[in-house]
Structures are given as C-alpha cells and as structure tokens.
Motif scaffolding. Sequence first.
Motif, mmCIF file in Angstrom:
data_model
loop_
_atom_site.group_PDB
_atom_site.id
_atom_site.type_symbol
_atom_site.label_atom_id
_atom_site.label_comp_id
_atom_site.label_asym_id
_atom_site.label_seq_id
_atom_site.Cartn_x
_atom_site.Cartn_y
_atom_site.Cartn_z
ATOM 1 N N ALA A 1 30.094 -17.431 -27.478
ATOM 2 C CA ALA A 1 29.491 -18.453 -27.885
ATOM 3 C C ALA A 1 28.897 -19.236 -26.887
ATOM 4 O O ALA A 1 29.553 -19.721 -26.163
ATOM 5 N N VAL A 2 27.501 -19.543 -27.017
ATOM 6 C CA VAL A 2 26.929 -20.201 -25.761
ATOM 7 C C VAL A 2 26.444 -21.690 -26.418
ATOM 8 O O VAL A 2 25.649 -21.674 -27.362
ATOM 9 N N GLU A 3 26.990 -23.018 -25.736
ATOM 10 C CA GLU A 3 26.302 -24.185 -26.106
ATOM 11 C C GLU A 3 25.218 -24.387 -25.329
ATOM 12 O O GLU A 3 25.235 -24.776 -24.084
ATOM 13 N N VAL A 4 23.990 -24.733 -25.980
ATOM 14 C CA VAL A 4 22.840 -25.233 -25.064
ATOM 15 C C VAL A 4 22.605 -26.722 -25.520
ATOM 16 O O VAL A 4 22.434 -27.005 -26.493
ATOM 17 N N ASP A 5 22.741 -27.431 -24.347
ATOM 18 C CA ASP A 5 22.256 -29.125 -24.435
ATOM 19 C C ASP A 5 20.817 -29.391 -24.422
ATOM 20 O O ASP A 5 20.365 -28.628 -23.407
ATOM 21 N N TYR A 6 20.261 -30.101 -25.150
ATOM 22 C CA TYR A 6 18.774 -30.503 -24.804
ATOM 23 C C TYR A 6 18.710 -31.820 -25.401
ATOM 24 O O TYR A 6 19.397 -32.692 -26.175
ATOM 25 N N GLN A 7 17.639 -32.591 -25.069
ATOM 26 C CA GLN A 7 16.973 -33.759 -25.599
ATOM 27 C C GLN A 7 15.940 -33.738 -26.578
ATOM 28 O O GLN A 7 15.119 -33.011 -26.339
ATOM 29 N N GLN A 8 15.868 -34.618 -27.432
ATOM 30 C CA GLN A 8 15.087 -34.567 -28.683
ATOM 31 C C GLN A 8 14.608 -36.098 -28.847
ATOM 32 O O GLN A 8 15.619 -37.041 -29.007
ATOM 33 N N MET A 9 13.286 -36.511 -28.828
ATOM 34 C CA MET A 9 13.030 -37.794 -29.094
ATOM 35 C C MET A 9 12.978 -38.208 -30.454
ATOM 36 O O MET A 9 12.486 -37.423 -31.391
ATOM 37 N N HIS A 10 13.517 -39.358 -31.015
ATOM 38 C CA HIS A 10 13.582 -39.891 -32.286
ATOM 39 C C HIS A 10 12.118 -40.125 -32.795
ATOM 40 O O HIS A 10 11.266 -40.687 -31.930
ATOM 41 N N ALA A 11 11.754 -39.564 -33.892
ATOM 42 C CA ALA A 11 10.502 -39.868 -34.417
ATOM 43 C C ALA A 11 10.000 -41.195 -34.612
ATOM 44 O O ALA A 11 8.824 -41.596 -34.084
ATOM 45 N N LYS A 12 10.734 -42.106 -35.095
ATOM 46 C CA LYS A 12 10.363 -43.360 -35.242
ATOM 47 C C LYS A 12 10.656 -44.257 -34.211
ATOM 48 O O LYS A 12 9.681 -45.248 -33.779
ATOM 49 N N TYR A 13 11.645 -44.242 -33.439
ATOM 50 C CA TYR A 13 12.269 -45.225 -32.284
ATOM 51 C C TYR A 13 11.883 -44.759 -30.904
ATOM 52 O O TYR A 13 11.800 -45.831 -30.049
ATOM 53 N N GLY A 14 11.351 -43.580 -30.918
ATOM 54 C CA GLY A 14 11.236 -42.974 -29.465
ATOM 55 C C GLY A 14 12.348 -42.994 -28.464
ATOM 56 O O GLY A 14 12.213 -42.577 -27.315
ATOM 57 N N LYS A 15 13.553 -43.178 -28.724
ATOM 58 C CA LYS A 15 14.693 -42.941 -28.216
ATOM 59 C C LYS A 15 14.938 -41.466 -27.962
ATOM 60 O O LYS A 15 14.863 -40.791 -28.771
ATOM 61 N N TYR A 16 15.667 -41.107 -26.827
ATOM 62 C CA TYR A 16 15.955 -39.729 -26.653
ATOM 63 C C TYR A 16 17.342 -39.380 -27.195
ATOM 64 O O TYR A 16 18.265 -40.251 -26.563
ATOM 65 N N LEU A 17 17.635 -38.706 -27.902
ATOM 66 C CA LEU A 17 18.896 -38.132 -28.269
ATOM 67 C C LEU A 17 19.209 -36.894 -27.830
ATOM 68 O O LEU A 17 19.032 -36.080 -27.752
#
Length: 100
Positions: free
Chosen positions: A32-48
């Motif tokens: 089991a491999v966990e991959v971390d990534y960042q996704q931009m919030h659609a409304k606020y533009g903050k990266y999660l």
Amino acid sequence: MSTSKEQRKTRQALSRVKIGVVVSDKRDKSRAVEVDYQQMHAKYGKYLRRQAKFHVHDEKNESKVGDRVEIAPCRPLSKTKAWRLVRVVEAAPEALAASV
C-alpha cells in the motif's frame, strides 16, 4: 517514422508515474503506497494537502514500510491492484524499519 502502439503505451504509462511512501507491506507481493499531492480549492484558491493510497504489485517483495517508491499504472492485477512498483527511490531510515 511512426511509433508503434506499444511505444506510445509505454510512454503514456511512464508519464503517469507517481512517487509515494510505502505504508503497508503485510501482504505477499503487494504494497500500500500513499502519495501526497496538493490541490487548489475551487473557491478560495488555497492549496490543500491531500493523500491517495494505491495498492501496488511488488513482484520481488523488495520494498519495506517507509521506503519512497516510484509506481506506474498497469493492467488490473486484482480487484484493487492496478499499479506496479518501478523502483525503490530511497530506502527507509533504519529506525523506522526496526520499529515495525
């Protein structure tokens, strides 16, 4: 000069390679491999920060918990496994490997 279908398929698969950390090695030839990534919030533009867990086929049982590994998509090998281990990028620190 046209490339063959197999070469295009290989190139396409290699473009989708991911790097993640092994979180479980309890099954034979499976990880089991966990991959971390960042996704931009659609409304606020903050990266999660997000994580995705993939079930990976490891034919030689060469990876251990805590290793950074490179994985690539492949044909479905079971109900949940559709990724294969390409290589171990970085071995886990000895302290982490010994504690498990």
